[in-house]
Each structure stands twice: as structure tokens, then as C-alpha cells.
Design an enzyme around this catalytic site. Structure first.
Site, PDB file in Angstrom:
ATOM      1  N   GLU A  64       5.640   3.686  -5.411  1.00 41.35           N
ATOM      2  CA  GLU A  64       6.507   3.853  -4.246  1.00 41.35           C
ATOM      3  C   GLU A  64       6.019   2.820  -3.242  1.00 41.35           C
ATOM      4  O   GLU A  64       4.993   3.009  -2.590  1.00 41.35           O
ATOM      5  CB  GLU A  64       6.385   5.291  -3.724  1.00 41.35           C
ATOM      6  CG  GLU A  64       7.555   5.709  -2.874  1.00 41.35           C
ATOM      7  CD  GLU A  64       7.383   5.299  -1.438  1.00 41.35           C
ATOM      8  OE1 GLU A  64       7.782   4.160  -1.104  1.00 41.35           O
ATOM      9  OE2 GLU A  64       6.867   6.092  -0.658  1.00 41.35           O
ATOM     10  N   LEU A  65       6.726   1.695  -3.205  1.00 45.94           N
ATOM     11  CA  LEU A  65       6.215   0.561  -2.426  1.00 45.94           C
ATOM     12  C   LEU A  65       7.004   0.419  -1.127  1.00 45.94           C
ATOM     13  O   LEU A  65       7.653   1.346  -0.696  1.00 45.94           O
ATOM     14  CB  LEU A  65       6.242  -0.694  -3.288  1.00 45.94           C
ATOM     15  CG  LEU A  65       5.574  -0.487  -4.664  1.00 45.94           C
ATOM     16  CD1 LEU A  65       5.683  -1.713  -5.535  1.00 45.94           C
ATOM     17  CD2 LEU A  65       4.124  -0.055  -4.512  1.00 45.94           C
ATOM     18  N   HIS A  70      -7.777   7.485  -1.411  1.00 45.99           N
ATOM     19  CA  HIS A  70      -6.954   7.371  -0.205  1.00 45.99           C
ATOM     20  C   HIS A  70      -7.258   6.029   0.470  1.00 45.99           C
ATOM     21  O   HIS A  70      -8.242   5.354   0.146  1.00 45.99           O
ATOM     22  CB  HIS A  70      -7.265   8.541   0.740  1.00 45.99           C
ATOM     23  CG  HIS A  70      -6.048   9.053   1.459  1.00 45.99           C
ATOM     24  ND1 HIS A  70      -5.023   8.221   1.858  1.00 45.99           N
ATOM     25  CD2 HIS A  70      -5.685  10.301   1.876  1.00 45.99           C
ATOM     26  CE1 HIS A  70      -4.082   8.954   2.468  1.00 45.99           C
ATOM     27  NE2 HIS A  70      -4.453  10.208   2.487  1.00 45.99           N
ATOM     28  N   ALA A  71      -6.392   5.648   1.412  1.00 47.18           N
ATOM     29  CA  ALA A  71      -6.629   4.402   2.158  1.00 47.18           C
ATOM     30  C   ALA A  71      -7.979   4.495   2.878  1.00 47.18           C
ATOM     31  O   ALA A  71      -8.364   5.563   3.363  1.00 47.18           O
ATOM     32  CB  ALA A  71      -5.506   4.188   3.158  1.00 47.18           C
ATOM     33  N   SER A  76       1.753  -1.181  -0.440  1.00 49.68           N
ATOM     34  CA  SER A  76       2.430  -2.484  -0.426  1.00 49.68           C
ATOM     35  C   SER A  76       2.815  -2.908  -1.847  1.00 49.68           C
ATOM     36  O   SER A  76       2.248  -2.430  -2.831  1.00 49.68           O
ATOM     37  CB  SER A  76       1.493  -3.530   0.171  1.00 49.68           C
ATOM     38  OG  SER A  76       0.336  -3.635  -0.622  1.00 49.68           O
ATOM     39  N   GLU A 115       8.450  -6.773   4.745  1.00 49.45           N
ATOM     40  CA  GLU A 115       8.478  -5.475   5.399  1.00 49.45           C
ATOM     41  C   GLU A 115       7.718  -5.627   6.723  1.00 49.45           C
ATOM     42  O   GLU A 115       6.589  -6.109   6.729  1.00 49.45           O
ATOM     43  CB  GLU A 115       7.768  -4.441   4.504  1.00 49.45           C
ATOM     44  CG  GLU A 115       7.669  -3.078   5.158  1.00 49.45           C
ATOM     45  CD  GLU A 115       7.134  -1.985   4.223  1.00 49.45           C
ATOM     46  OE1 GLU A 115       6.171  -2.252   3.482  1.00 49.45           O
ATOM     47  OE2 GLU A 115       7.687  -0.876   4.260  1.00 49.45           O
ATOM     48  N   CYS A 154       7.794   3.658   5.233  1.00 50.13           N
ATOM     49  CA  CYS A 154       8.484   2.846   4.224  1.00 50.13           C
ATOM     50  C   CYS A 154       9.992   3.006   4.351  1.00 50.13           C
ATOM     51  O   CYS A 154      10.731   2.079   4.083  1.00 50.13           O
ATOM     52  CB  CYS A 154       8.003   3.208   2.823  1.00 50.13           C
ATOM     53  SG  CYS A 154       7.927   4.970   2.537  1.00 50.13           S
ATOM     54  N   ASN A 207      -0.179   5.950   6.164  1.00 53.39           N
ATOM     55  CA  ASN A 207       0.878   6.180   7.168  1.00 53.39           C
ATOM     56  C   ASN A 207       1.300   7.639   7.289  1.00 53.39           C
ATOM     57  O   ASN A 207       1.570   8.116   8.375  1.00 53.39           O
ATOM     58  CB  ASN A 207       2.067   5.240   6.966  1.00 53.39           C
ATOM     59  CG  ASN A 207       2.699   5.343   5.611  1.00 53.39           C
ATOM     60  OD1 ASN A 207       2.107   5.875   4.674  1.00 53.39           O
ATOM     61  ND2 ASN A 207       3.917   4.855   5.481  1.00 53.39           N
TER      62      ASN A 207
HETATM   63  P1  NDP Z   1      -2.036  -1.363   0.877  1.00 52.13           P
HETATM   64  O1  NDP Z   1      -0.915  -1.357  -0.059  1.00 52.13           O
HETATM   65  O2  NDP Z   1      -3.002  -2.473   0.795  1.00 52.13           O
HETATM   66  O3  NDP Z   1      -2.837   0.025   0.739  1.00 52.13           O
HETATM   67  C1  NDP Z   1      -2.319   1.194   0.144  1.00 52.13           C
HETATM   68  C2  NDP Z   1      -3.368   1.817  -0.765  1.00 52.13           C
HETATM   69  O4  NDP Z   1      -3.626   0.938  -1.868  1.00 52.13           O
HETATM   70  C3  NDP Z   1      -4.706   2.038  -0.107  1.00 52.13           C
HETATM   71  O5  NDP Z   1      -5.314   3.188  -0.643  1.00 52.13           O
HETATM   72  C4  NDP Z   1      -5.482   0.802  -0.485  1.00 52.13           C
HETATM   73  O6  NDP Z   1      -6.869   0.966  -0.426  1.00 52.13           O
HETATM   74  C5  NDP Z   1      -5.008   0.594  -1.907  1.00 52.13           C
HETATM   75  N1  NDP Z   1      -5.085  -0.784  -2.397  1.00 52.13           N
HETATM   76  C6  NDP Z   1      -4.830  -1.925  -1.732  1.00 52.13           C
HETATM   77  N2  NDP Z   1      -4.946  -2.992  -2.530  1.00 52.13           N
HETATM   78  C7  NDP Z   1      -5.291  -2.531  -3.743  1.00 52.13           C
HETATM   79  C8  NDP Z   1      -5.576  -3.140  -4.994  1.00 52.13           C
HETATM   80  N3  NDP Z   1      -5.507  -4.458  -5.171  1.00 52.13           N
HETATM   81  N4  NDP Z   1      -5.917  -2.355  -6.028  1.00 52.13           N
HETATM   82  C9  NDP Z   1      -5.980  -1.018  -5.871  1.00 52.13           C
HETATM   83  N5  NDP Z   1      -5.722  -0.381  -4.725  1.00 52.13           N
HETATM   84  C10 NDP Z   1      -5.378  -1.117  -3.666  1.00 52.13           C
HETATM   85  O7  NDP Z   1      -1.465  -1.257   2.347  1.00 52.13           O
HETATM   86  P2  NDP Z   1      -2.116  -1.767   3.727  1.00 52.13           P
HETATM   87  O8  NDP Z   1      -2.704  -0.609   4.380  1.00 52.13           O
HETATM   88  O9  NDP Z   1      -2.990  -2.944   3.564  1.00 52.13           O
HETATM   89  O10 NDP Z   1      -0.783  -2.221   4.451  1.00 52.13           O
HETATM   90  C11 NDP Z   1      -0.201  -3.477   4.130  1.00 52.13           C
HETATM   91  C12 NDP Z   1       1.309  -3.364   4.124  1.00 52.13           C
HETATM   92  O11 NDP Z   1       1.702  -2.497   3.074  1.00 52.13           O
HETATM   93  C13 NDP Z   1       1.927  -2.731   5.364  1.00 52.13           C
HETATM   94  O12 NDP Z   1       2.083  -3.656   6.383  1.00 52.13           O
HETATM   95  C14 NDP Z   1       3.229  -2.239   4.807  1.00 52.13           C
HETATM   96  O13 NDP Z   1       4.141  -3.305   4.762  1.00 52.13           O
HETATM   97  C15 NDP Z   1       2.893  -1.813   3.404  1.00 52.13           C
HETATM   98  N6  NDP Z   1       2.663  -0.360   3.298  1.00 52.13           N
HETATM   99  C16 NDP Z   1       3.672   0.400   2.819  1.00 52.13           C
HETATM  100  C17 NDP Z   1       3.526   1.762   2.763  1.00 52.13           C
HETATM  101  C18 NDP Z   1       4.601   2.633   2.246  1.00 52.13           C
HETATM  102  O14 NDP Z   1       4.698   3.795   2.644  1.00 52.13           O
HETATM  103  N7  NDP Z   1       5.400   2.149   1.333  1.00 52.13           N
HETATM  104  C19 NDP Z   1       2.306   2.439   3.229  1.00 52.13           C
HETATM  105  C20 NDP Z   1       1.283   1.532   3.666  1.00 52.13           C
HETATM  106  C21 NDP Z   1       1.485   0.196   3.697  1.00 52.13           C
HETATM  107  P3  NDP Z   1      -7.726   0.348   0.822  1.00 52.13           P
HETATM  108  O15 NDP Z   1      -7.240   1.033   2.051  1.00 52.13           O
HETATM  109  O16 NDP Z   1      -9.123   0.691   0.471  1.00 52.13           O
HETATM  110  O17 NDP Z   1      -7.439  -1.123   0.820  1.00 52.13           O
END
Ligand code: NDP
Length: 453
Positions: A227-228, A154-155, A206, A358, A261, A130
Site C-alpha cells: 500500500e504505497l 514500524h517506522a 513510499s 507525492e 496516502c 502517518n
Molecule cells: P518510507 O516508505 O521510507 O517508510 C515506511 C516504512 O518502510 C518505515 O517503516 C521504514 O522504516 C520502512 N523502510 C523504508 N525504506 C525501506 C527499505 N529500503 N527496506 C525496508 N523497509 C524500508 O517513508 P518515509 O517515512 O521515508 O516517507 C517518505 C515518503 O513516503 C513520504 O514523503 C510519502 O510520500 C511516502 N509515504 C507514504 C505513506 C502512505 O501512507 N502511503 C506513509 C509514509 C510515507 P524506517 O522508518 O526505519 O526508514
């Protein structure tokens, strides 16, 4: 497969193969070897390199901005500002890091006893899309200043940003291996996190991803900072300046196309001004121009991925079928990109999942409160506790919100925002630990007690 897709058009820009096992291995080795020398560099030397990184960010902010916009859809103007803010964080730690990490004398029975802050080693940073630059820099600037080395996972949707950041640190003069991007999928994180060479991890994303990473790190006894998500309340009381509260409310909900977030997500308004607030807020949300994020006239761009669009659409549909009142929006926009109309929901029943989840898109939820007690109860009813904002000119009410809101940040008469000078982080399911400020740089250090007879 790691894919860079333009969310405004749906078009695939570039694809990358995730790293193979031997490539991960060589990067972990490089991180561990680099740390042995890097930890011995002086704070002044590290500060010089961070200042150079700040200069690159500023000089090339439009290029970095375009990269962010085409890869995840944020408004171009906001993306340029994001690059600028990263420069601010680099300068902030370059200028203050030495002070934050200076030895602290403590009087005891020793001739001399003091605290010294030493770096820990290679830190794994798992970051979201984001704020594809800011999320990384607010971890990396203090971590590198403290003498740690960084590994970025990174994502998957922002690989080009991830590679650009690695290149930027290299050009700033940091030795090869101080900051490395690992193009890996989330299923490969466990292997990296379990590796002995990785000493700690930080994750922004997340709560599900946070719980998974923290449980693996817990078994390995490795420190984590999380930081979720958040579902921040935005409370408006009768003494507030309503014009300002409404305009900030719209901005606070739609910042970053609704994907922040600390975006305000639940608007809790005193019953005496509720109807007026609802009318003005809905009208302002309807005036927003949704479209091409590169066009300066656009207010709201696309959601970052098709998955995000599906998730938000499903959350709104579930809220409406549970009985919520739809005041505007509630639908996707026709065309190839991942666009969702600015949406306002009211009268959301207690058992509707959206009340607790969220919602990561331009979707506002309105609540009516009888008094400050009910406002606080509604504000605290989610499992999250990241930011909060309260609008009132009454000092007693301000004090109550400061004391009683279950959140890591309370902003009175202002929009929640991160600032390198102030600690940033949450309570409850929004995570633990702090980024930024003096607290941020002390998360990934060995707080070493020294006692000399
Ligand atoms: P995720 O939490 O899934 O992704 C964030 C990061 O974590 C990415 O780099 C992702 O990699 C990685 N990740 C995801 N699952 C795992 C795991 N089990 N083990 C290790 N690393 C992991 O966010 P999403 O993009 O799927 O978004 C889903 C929801 O999360 C959103 O709708 C929002 O509610 C929340 N979110 C909150 C944010 C914040 O700023 N607090 C930012 C982004 C999302 P990869 O991309 O390869 O899956």
C-alpha cells in the site's frame, strides 16, 4: 539509533537501540513456535481476544492518542479517533472473520470438493508513521483473526507507538509471540524478510521502500501486499455543490497535517467554476490555524519529522522555480517544531516534478479542466492510482469517473476514507493487494483446495 522526537517542539523524548542479531533470532523463533499452536485455536477464541483488544483501545484511547500526537504530531482529536477506529476494525473482524473464512463448497466430479482458508505463518508488517496505530491494526486485526502471527517493523520515528501496540495485544490475551514488535532499522529488514520463518510481508509507505521490499520478497518467492503512496485527484464539475466541495477539499488536503496516502493532492476543477473555486479554496486554506497539535483550536499541526519538512519545502521550491504560481503559503513557520504553512500552487507546468510526485504535507495543486475528458486525463497522468474523488450531480459524468479513473477507490461527492467494511488499496505505483473487507483477510491465507472422492 531509533528516536522518538516530538515534532511540535523538536525535542528528543526517548531513544532506543535497534535489536541485536541474537534478539532478532529469538523473536523469529518465538514467532515460528507460537504459530504452530496459534493456528489451531478456534476462530471464536481469536474473536474474543480481538474484542478484548477493542475494549482496551476504547478505554485507553486518550492515552494512545497522546502517544501518537507527541511522537508524530497529528492533532490529538484525530489521534483519539484513530484509536477508536482501530477498535472498530478489531470488532469488524471479530464479528465477520468466521463468515469470511468459512469453507466454500464447489460442485465438481468429487463426492465433495471445497475451499478452506488456512493461515500462512509469521507475516512481517513494515509500517509508516502517518497513522501509527491504524496502519498496524488494519493489517493485524484480519491477520491475527485468520490465525497468522505478526512481526511489526514500524517506522523508526514511532517506536513508542510500536511498543504500546505490542503491549496492547499481549494484554488482550493473545499468547506471547502472536504479535511482536521488532525495533529494527530499515537496513535490517532484508535479513528478516529472507529468513525462512517469515512467510510473507506487507508494506505501507513510499514506492521506493515498496519496490525494495517486493524485490527481496520476489527473490524469496514470498507473497507481498503493498500500500504505497498516492497523488489523489479531487475533481469538481459545474453541477457540484461548491460550498461543500470547497470545505471538503480543504479537509481532504490537510487531514493528518497533509500526510495521508489518500489525501486529495491535485484539485482538478472545471473551467466554468475554476476562478470561484480557487478564490474560496485559497481563502479557506488561509483561515486554517497552524500550531500545537494538543490544542483543540488547531487545524494543522507539524510535519512528522525534520526530513519530511525538508522534503516538502524542497518540492514546493522546485515547483515554483519550474514556473508554478504560488497562491498562498510556500514557507516554513519560525520556531522549533517542523511546521509548514498551508500552501496552494496553480499553473504547475507539465514538466514540474511535483506534478508526478507525492507531496506529503499541506500543499494543494490546482488544475483547470475544459471538460470531463480533460479532467480524466489530468487525473490519470500520475504514476499513482490509490484514491480519487469526483464532485458532480450529473449521473453520466459520475459513471464516466467510476469507469475511467485509474484508482483503487472512487468516491463520488464525498471524501476518500478507509472503512473496515470496504476493500482498500491501489493500482499502478500505489501498489497491489487489498486491505480491509473480505479481500483483506484473504490476502494472507492459503486458499486450500480440498477434493474428496
Ligand atoms: P518510507 O516508505 O521510507 O517508510 C515506511 C516504512 O518502510 C518505515 O517503516 C521504514 O522504516 C520502512 N523502510 C523504508 N525504506 C525501506 C527499505 N529500503 N527496506 C525496508 N523497509 C524500508 O517513508 P518515509 O517515512 O521515508 O516517507 C517518505 C515518503 O513516503 C513520504 O514523503 C510519502 O510520500 C511516502 N509515504 C507514504 C505513506 C502512505 O501512507 N502511503 C506513509 C509514509 C510515507 P524506517 O522508518 O526505519 O526508514
Amino acid at each position: 539509533m531509533i528516536r522518538s522526537i516530538n515534532p511540535a517542539t523538536g525535542e528528543v523524548i526517548e531513544t532506543f537501540e535497534p535489536l541485536a542479531e541474537n534478539e532478532i533470532e529469538s523473536r523469529l523463533n518465538l514467532a515460528a513456535e507460537t504459530f504452530i499452536d496459534y493456528r489451531r485455536t478456534s476462530l471464536a477464541e481469536r474473536a474474543m481476544k480481538l474484542l478484548r483488544a477493542a475494549e482496551i483501545l476504547e478505554a485507553e484511547r486518550e492515552r494512545f492518542g497522546r502517544l501518537m500526537t507527541t511522537e508524530m504530531g497529528k492533532l490529538f482529536k484525530a489521534a483519539v479517533e484513530e484509536a477508536q477506529k482501530c477498535a472498530w476494525a478489531c470488532r469488524f473482524y471479530a464479528e465477520n472473520g468466521e463468515r469470511f473464512l468459512a469453507d466454500e463448497e464447489v460442485k465438481t466430479n468429487a463426492t465433495r470438493s471445497f475451499i478452506r482458508y488456512r493461515p500462512l505463518g509469521p507475516i512481517l508488517a513494515i509500517m509508516p508513521w502517518n497513522f501509527p496505530f491504524w496502519q498496524v491494526f488494519r493489517f493485524a486485526a484480519p491477520a491475527l483473526m485468520a490465525g497468522n502471527v505478526a512481526l511489526l517493523k514500524h517506522a523508526s520515528c514511532v517506536p513508542q507507538c510500536a511498543l504500546a501496540i505490542e503491549d496492547l495485544f499481549r494484554r488482550a490475551g493473545f499468547p506471547e509471540g502472536v504479535f511482536q514488535t521488532l525495533l529494527i532499522e530499515s537496513s535490517q529488514v532484508e535479513r528478516v524478510l529472507r529468513d525462512r520463518r517469515v512467510v510473507a510481508a506487507t508494506l505501507t509507505g513510499s514506492d521506493a521502500a515498496g519496490a525494495s521490499v517486493a524485490s527481496i520478497a520476489g527473490r524469496e518467492i514470498k507473497k507481498t501486499v503493498l500500500e504505497l503512496g498516492g497523488s489523489d485527484p479531487f475533481i469538481v464539475m459545474p453541477s457540484a455543490d461548491l460550498d461543500e466541495a470547497v470545505s471538503v477539499a480543504v479537509r481532504a488536503r490537510t487531514i493528518n497535517n497533509g500526510q495521508s496516502c489518500i489525501a486529495a493532492k491535485r484539485f482538478i476543477v472545471h473551467e466554468r467554476i475554476y476562478d470561484e473555486f480557487e478564490r474560496r479554496f485559497v481563502a479557506a486554506m488561509e483561515r486554517l490555524k497552524v500550531g500545537d497539535p494538543l490544542d483543540p483550536a488547531t487545524d494543522v499541526g507539524p510535519l512528522a519529522t525534520r526530513d519530511q519538512l525538508e522534503t516538502v519545502a524542497a518540492q514546493v521550491e522546485r515547483a515554483i522555480s519550474a514556473g508554478a504560481r504560488l497562491l498562498t503559503g510556500g514557507h516554513r513557520l519560525a520556531g522549533p517544531g517542523f511546521f509548514y504553512a498551508p500552501t496552494v500552487l496553480a499553473d504547475i507546468p507539465e514538466d514540474a516534478p511535483a506534478r508526478r510526485e507525492e507531496v506529503f504535507g499541506p500543499v494543494a495543486m490546482l488544475f483547470r479542466a475544459r471538460d470531463a475528458d480533460e479532467a480524466i486525463r489530468l487525473a490519470n497522468e500520475t504514476d499513482f492510482g490509490l484514491g480519487s474523488s469526483a464532485w458532480t450531480r450529473d449521473e453520466r459524468e459520475q459513471e464516466r469517473f467510476i469507469e475511467e479513473l485509474e484508482a483503487g477507490l472512487v468516491f463520488i461527492n464525498g471524501m476518500v476514507a478507509s472503512d473496515p467494511r470496504l476493500p482498500f488499496g491501489g493500482v499502478k505505483r500505489s501498489g497491489y493487494g487489498r486491505e480491509l473487507g473480505a479481500f483483506g483477510i484473504r490476502e494472507f491465507v492459503n486458499i486450500k483446495t480440498v477434493w474428496i472422492r
